[in-house]
Enzyme design. Structure first.
Site, mmCIF file in Angstrom:
data_model
loop_
_atom_site.group_PDB
_atom_site.id
_atom_site.type_symbol
_atom_site.label_atom_id
_atom_site.label_comp_id
_atom_site.label_asym_id
_atom_site.label_seq_id
_atom_site.Cartn_x
_atom_site.Cartn_y
_atom_site.Cartn_z
ATOM 1 N N ASN A 9 0.890 -1.212 -0.017
ATOM 2 C CA ASN A 9 0.035 0.063 0.059
ATOM 3 C C ASN A 9 0.854 1.087 -0.025
ATOM 4 O O ASN A 9 1.495 1.685 1.090
ATOM 5 C CB ASN A 9 -0.781 -0.047 1.144
ATOM 6 C CG ASN A 9 -1.721 1.408 1.243
ATOM 7 O OD1 ASN A 9 -1.764 2.274 0.423
ATOM 8 N ND2 ASN A 9 -2.270 1.470 2.550
ATOM 9 N N TRP A 10 1.007 1.783 -1.172
ATOM 10 C CA TRP A 10 1.978 2.770 -1.356
ATOM 11 C C TRP A 10 1.596 4.136 -0.515
ATOM 12 O O TRP A 10 2.264 4.952 -0.210
ATOM 13 C CB TRP A 10 2.240 3.111 -2.830
ATOM 14 C CG TRP A 10 3.109 2.217 -3.515
ATOM 15 C CD1 TRP A 10 3.811 1.078 -2.864
ATOM 16 C CD2 TRP A 10 3.488 2.482 -4.800
ATOM 17 N NE1 TRP A 10 4.406 0.650 -4.060
ATOM 18 C CE2 TRP A 10 4.075 1.147 -5.072
ATOM 19 C CE3 TRP A 10 3.209 3.190 -5.994
ATOM 20 C CZ2 TRP A 10 4.766 0.892 -6.320
ATOM 21 C CZ3 TRP A 10 3.909 2.925 -7.171
ATOM 22 C CH2 TRP A 10 4.702 1.857 -7.181
ATOM 23 N N LYS A 11 0.217 4.336 -0.354
ATOM 24 C CA LYS A 11 -0.390 5.521 0.327
ATOM 25 C C LYS A 11 -0.220 6.744 -0.672
ATOM 26 O O LYS A 11 -0.246 6.515 -1.757
ATOM 27 C CB LYS A 11 0.111 5.575 1.843
ATOM 28 C CG LYS A 11 0.003 4.368 2.470
ATOM 29 C CD LYS A 11 0.207 4.666 3.924
ATOM 30 C CE LYS A 11 -0.075 3.226 4.748
ATOM 31 N NZ LYS A 11 0.120 3.336 6.018
ATOM 32 N N HIS A 94 -9.439 1.664 4.740
ATOM 33 C CA HIS A 94 -7.979 1.720 5.656
ATOM 34 C C HIS A 94 -8.226 2.823 6.740
ATOM 35 O O HIS A 94 -8.871 3.429 6.704
ATOM 36 C CB HIS A 94 -6.901 2.168 4.435
ATOM 37 C CG HIS A 94 -5.547 2.136 5.316
ATOM 38 N ND1 HIS A 94 -5.092 3.243 6.110
ATOM 39 C CD2 HIS A 94 -4.787 1.405 5.076
ATOM 40 C CE1 HIS A 94 -4.057 2.598 6.242
ATOM 41 N NE2 HIS A 94 -3.522 1.773 5.913
ATOM 42 N N GLU A 96 -6.726 4.848 7.815
ATOM 43 C CA GLU A 96 -6.253 6.406 7.500
ATOM 44 C C GLU A 96 -7.415 7.291 6.797
ATOM 45 O O GLU A 96 -7.710 8.256 7.122
ATOM 46 C CB GLU A 96 -5.053 6.609 6.588
ATOM 47 C CG GLU A 96 -3.775 6.275 7.308
ATOM 48 C CD GLU A 96 -2.818 5.780 6.622
ATOM 49 O OE1 GLU A 96 -2.657 5.583 5.279
ATOM 50 O OE2 GLU A 96 -1.811 5.184 7.315
ATOM 51 N N GLU A 166 -5.480 -4.499 10.439
ATOM 52 C CA GLU A 166 -4.490 -3.432 10.731
ATOM 53 C C GLU A 166 -4.630 -2.879 11.890
ATOM 54 O O GLU A 166 -5.496 -1.962 11.988
ATOM 55 C CB GLU A 166 -4.469 -2.576 9.793
ATOM 56 C CG GLU A 166 -4.011 -3.100 8.239
ATOM 57 C CD GLU A 166 -3.328 -2.125 7.261
ATOM 58 O OE1 GLU A 166 -2.344 -2.440 6.741
ATOM 59 O OE2 GLU A 166 -3.997 -1.062 7.349
ATOM 60 N N GLY A 172 2.628 2.367 10.616
ATOM 61 C CA GLY A 172 3.678 3.424 10.814
ATOM 62 C C GLY A 172 4.504 3.665 11.842
ATOM 63 O O GLY A 172 5.289 4.809 12.026
ATOM 64 N N SER A 212 3.239 -1.915 10.096
ATOM 65 C CA SER A 212 4.993 -2.056 10.603
ATOM 66 C C SER A 212 5.410 -3.738 10.051
ATOM 67 O O SER A 212 6.556 -4.045 10.684
ATOM 68 C CB SER A 212 5.386 -1.802 11.818
ATOM 69 O OG SER A 212 4.909 -0.297 12.067
ATOM 70 N N GLY A 233 3.016 -1.123 4.325
ATOM 71 C CA GLY A 233 3.022 0.393 3.891
ATOM 72 C C GLY A 233 4.559 0.780 3.773
ATOM 73 O O GLY A 233 5.074 0.632 2.561
ATOM 74 N N GLY A 234 5.202 1.264 4.732
ATOM 75 C CA GLY A 234 6.529 1.757 4.512
ATOM 76 C C GLY A 234 7.455 0.818 3.631
ATOM 77 O O GLY A 234 8.443 1.271 2.816
HETATM 78 P P1 13P Z 1 3.225 0.251 7.633
HETATM 79 O O1 13P Z 1 3.767 -0.922 7.071
HETATM 80 O O2 13P Z 1 3.953 1.683 7.058
HETATM 81 O O3 13P Z 1 3.178 0.442 9.122
HETATM 82 O O4 13P Z 1 1.718 0.810 7.202
HETATM 83 C C1 13P Z 1 1.064 -0.403 7.215
HETATM 84 C C2 13P Z 1 -0.522 0.141 6.494
HETATM 85 O O5 13P Z 1 -1.105 0.855 6.861
HETATM 86 C C3 13P Z 1 -0.653 -0.640 5.200
HETATM 87 O O6 13P Z 1 -1.918 -0.595 4.761
#
Ligand code: 13P
Length: 250
Positions: A9-11, A94, A96, A166, A172, A212, A233-234
């Site tokens: 998930n590149w966000k 998500h 967010e 999640e 994050g 994470s 994510g990251g």
């Molecule tokens: P991180 O891997 O950066 O913690 O993000 C997880 C995430 O929200 C994937 O959708």
């Protein structure tokens, strides 16, 4: 047997140029992956990423999808538009979006139904906040989110669905749920599915862990019996790191 699925998930990261560079690096690295590999990318990069991954084992997804077919929904992108540019998955709900953009269980449900209607595979996110976990409310929250997301979704349609558990406090933050914590809540989500659809359907749905997840912790998370993949994510923003998660057993 559920086939594992590792999705990035590149966000809100990567311009088209940056996306192309990353995908060109990643493609040869993951070409022999034993799991399903998905990249969920910003709307603007979907067409470019889909073009570059056309004859590869990488599928492309969006990070959201509108709940209506078309019309006066300024700023929204429809399922038909996503399919047209090559997306086959869409992340829905998500945390967010729930926290910053007013997403609710009801809108998550509407978007999920819409994705399924157009043959997009939804990756539906659920998960508790730190306050909810500390208040002993984890199961109550993920049950409400799961039942809400799949209202009026049939057992047959559930075969297309991926769920991402999640925990919000792990996103994050560098704080991962322990392997056992993640597995326990995912097993609980599966039991909620079993009460909605029966055991056989519940056993067929792939449930990812997200929060994470990285090259260092992916192997032991993936070794848990109920964890079928990761939403990354990251660590999905660097080809080498994402490749290591894709090859979690190496
Ligand atoms: P991180 O891997 O950066 O913690 O993000 C997880 C995430 O929200 C994937 O959708």
């Amino acid at each position: 047997m559920r086939k594992p699925i590792i999705a990035g998930n590149w966000k809100m990261n990567n311009t088209i140029a940056e996306a192309e560079k990353l995908v060109k690096e990643l493609k040869p690295l993951v070409k022999d992956a034993e799991c399903d590999v998905v990249l969920c990318v910003p709307y603007t990069a979907i067409a470019a990423v889909a073009k570059l991954t056309k004859k590869s084992n990488i599928a492309v997804g969006a990070e959201n999808v509108a709940w209506a077919d078309k019309g006066a929904f300024t700023g929204e992108i429809s399922a038909a538009m996503l399919k047209e540019v090559g997306a086959t998955y869409a992340i829905i709900g998500h945390s967010e979006r729930r926290q910053m953009f007013g997403e609710t269980d009801e809108t998550v449900n509407k978007r999920t139904i819409q994705a399924l209607k157009y043959g997009l595979k939804p990756i539906v996110c659920v998960g508790e906040t730190l306050e909810e976990r500390e208040g002993g409310k984890t199961e109550e929250v993920v049950k409400r989110q799961t039942e809400g997301a799949f209202a009026n979704v049939t057992a047959t349609e559930m075969a297309q669905v991926v769920i991402a558990y999640e925990p919000v406090w792990a996103i994050g933050t560098g704080k991962t749920a322990t392997d056992e914590q993640a597995n326990e809540t995912i097993a609980y989500i599966r039991s909620v599915l079993a009460s909605l659809y029966g055991e056989e359907t519940a056993q067929g749905v792939r449930i990812q862990y997200g929060g994470s997840m990285n090259p260092g912790n992916c192997k032991s998370l993936m070794a848990q019996p109920d964890i079928d993949g990761g939403l990354i994510g990251g660590a999905s923003l660097k080809a080498a790191d994402f490749n290591k998660v894709v090859h979690y057993n190496a």
